[in-house]
Design a protein around this motif. Structure first.
Motif, mmCIF file in Angstrom:
data_model
loop_
_atom_site.group_PDB
_atom_site.id
_atom_site.type_symbol
_atom_site.label_atom_id
_atom_site.label_comp_id
_atom_site.label_asym_id
_atom_site.label_seq_id
_atom_site.Cartn_x
_atom_site.Cartn_y
_atom_site.Cartn_z
ATOM 1 N N PRO A 143 0.806 -1.232 0.000
ATOM 2 C CA PRO A 143 0.000 0.000 0.000
ATOM 3 C C PRO A 143 0.835 1.277 0.000
ATOM 4 O O PRO A 143 0.340 2.331 -0.403
ATOM 5 C CB PRO A 143 -0.828 -0.112 1.288
ATOM 6 N N VAL A 144 2.101 1.182 0.434
ATOM 7 C CA VAL A 144 2.924 2.380 0.551
ATOM 8 C C VAL A 144 3.119 3.068 -0.797
ATOM 9 O O VAL A 144 3.248 4.308 -0.849
ATOM 10 C CB VAL A 144 4.289 2.031 1.182
ATOM 11 N N TYR A 145 3.111 2.318 -1.875
ATOM 12 C CA TYR A 145 3.297 2.919 -3.198
ATOM 13 C C TYR A 145 2.157 3.887 -3.523
ATOM 14 O O TYR A 145 2.384 5.033 -3.930
ATOM 15 C CB TYR A 145 3.376 1.830 -4.269
ATOM 16 N N ARG A 146 0.940 3.418 -3.340
ATOM 17 C CA ARG A 146 -0.210 4.258 -3.686
ATOM 18 C C ARG A 146 -0.386 5.383 -2.675
ATOM 19 O O ARG A 146 -0.834 6.478 -3.018
ATOM 20 C CB ARG A 146 -1.468 3.391 -3.777
ATOM 21 N N ARG A 147 -0.018 5.144 -1.418
ATOM 22 C CA ARG A 147 -0.091 6.210 -0.422
ATOM 23 C C ARG A 147 0.903 7.318 -0.748
ATOM 24 O O ARG A 147 0.582 8.512 -0.625
ATOM 25 C CB ARG A 147 0.190 5.640 0.972
ATOM 26 N N SER A 148 2.079 6.926 -1.170
ATOM 27 C CA SER A 148 3.086 7.922 -1.548
ATOM 28 C C SER A 148 2.618 8.740 -2.744
ATOM 29 O O SER A 148 2.818 9.964 -2.804
ATOM 30 C CB SER A 148 4.412 7.226 -1.890
ATOM 31 N N ALA A 149 1.965 8.076 -3.712
ATOM 32 C CA ALA A 149 1.440 8.787 -4.877
ATOM 33 C C ALA A 149 0.355 9.767 -4.473
ATOM 34 O O ALA A 149 0.280 10.892 -4.997
ATOM 35 C CB ALA A 149 0.890 7.778 -5.889
ATOM 36 N N VAL A 151 0.102 11.241 -1.529
ATOM 37 C CA VAL A 151 0.742 12.349 -0.823
ATOM 38 C C VAL A 151 1.347 13.345 -1.806
ATOM 39 O O VAL A 151 1.291 14.572 -1.599
ATOM 40 C CB VAL A 151 1.829 11.807 0.134
ATOM 41 N N MET A 152 1.879 12.824 -2.925
ATOM 42 C CA MET A 152 2.476 13.698 -3.936
ATOM 43 C C MET A 152 1.437 14.353 -4.831
ATOM 44 O O MET A 152 1.773 15.171 -5.686
ATOM 45 C CB MET A 152 3.463 12.899 -4.796
ATOM 46 N N GLY A 153 0.172 14.004 -4.632
ATOM 47 C CA GLY A 153 -0.894 14.625 -5.409
ATOM 48 C C GLY A 153 -0.978 14.159 -6.849
ATOM 49 O O GLY A 153 -1.468 14.898 -7.717
ATOM 50 N N LEU A 154 -0.530 12.945 -7.126
ATOM 51 C CA LEU A 154 -0.569 12.428 -8.483
ATOM 52 C C LEU A 154 -1.998 12.039 -8.875
ATOM 53 O O LEU A 154 -2.773 11.563 -8.044
ATOM 54 C CB LEU A 154 0.336 11.206 -8.620
ATOM 55 N N THR A 155 -2.319 12.247 -10.129
ATOM 56 C CA THR A 155 -3.625 11.829 -10.641
ATOM 57 C C THR A 155 -3.633 10.306 -10.796
ATOM 58 O O THR A 155 -2.579 9.664 -10.791
ATOM 59 C CB THR A 155 -3.900 12.479 -12.001
#
Length: 242
Positions: A143-149, A151-155
């Motif tokens: 899950p850390v991958y999508r959480r990091s995305a 946090v970075m505000g990625l679409t």
């Protein structure tokens, strides 16, 4: 060295088993490996063979590209939504287990006897496995991958392309190895039952004439092509993992 000796030993055992079986049937129904290789050399010198091979290659290439792009895209779409992935997985598994021959009349009705039908047959065989590999890889991803995305505000699109796909690429390549082989199988079956050219049609026509050397020569060539493509994808997989 071990990576070479293993496949070489398997190949030697297969050739030995082939020769033993050839001798067991008293040379009447199964050509020897040497006779098959000689027939393949003869075929490679015939323009008609290359015309059939060209048709198969075109359909195979189109089926691989479309099934790979479609399988990855659909797998990401379903995998990014856990509910959609959970619901769709048994549907896709049951759909893939359905005998494809039952769908041939429908495909022929839609696409006719042209190259489109052969491409459709290839996609039917190769797309679903890649979709399942991609979708399950995303569902099992940390899950850390999508959480990091997030946090970075990625679409969602940026997350899929720049975060999710690189993270699951080894699983995608594994699915692609299976999908490519199944695409080739689908195209050949389509040529056998729904075409007037191609290597599948050539094999079917040779079987009707009882021309086993030609049948085995074409089968040997297709096996070599499948092994080379699979080896290239396996090398890509190992390079990415290391």
């Amino acid at each position: 060295m071990k990576s070479v000796l293993g496949p070489a030993a398997v190949l030697a055992v297969l050739l030995l088993a082939w020769e033993v079986l050839h001798l067991a049937v008293a040379n009447t129904g199964l050509p020897s490996p040497l006779a098959t290789l000689m027939q393949l050399v003869v075929l490679l010198g015939e323009a008609e063979f290359w015309a059939h091979a060209s048709q198969t290659a075109q359909a195979f290439a189109a089926a691989v590209v479309l099934s790979t792009v479609g399988g990855i895209a659909l797998g990401i779409l379903l995998g990014m939504n856990r509910t959609a992935g959970t619901v769709s997985e048994p549907i896709l598994v049951n759909l893939y287990s359905l005998p494809k021959v039952t769908l041939y009349p429908v495909v022929l009705l839609i696409f006719g006897l042209g190259i489109s039908a052969r491409i459709a047959f290839g996609i039917m065989h190769g797309m679903i496995p890649l979709t399942l590999f991609t979708m399950n890889a995303i569902l099992q991803m940390k899950p850390v991958y999508r959480r990091s995305a997030a946090v970075m505000g990625l679409t969602p699109w940026q997350t899929s392309v720049s975060v999710v796909l690189p993270a699951i690429l080894p699983e995608v390549i594994t699915g692609a190895r299976l999908g490519v082989s199944l695409c080739l199988l689908g195209v050949l079956i389509g040529e056998m039952f729904a075409s007037r050219n191609g290597l599948g049609y050539m094999v079917m026509h040779a079987m009707e004439r009882g021309d086993m050397p030609t049948v085995l020569a074409v089968a040997l060539l297709l096996a070599i092509v499948a092994l080379l493509v699979n080896a290239a994808l396996l090398a890509l997989d190992r390079a990415w993992r290391h």
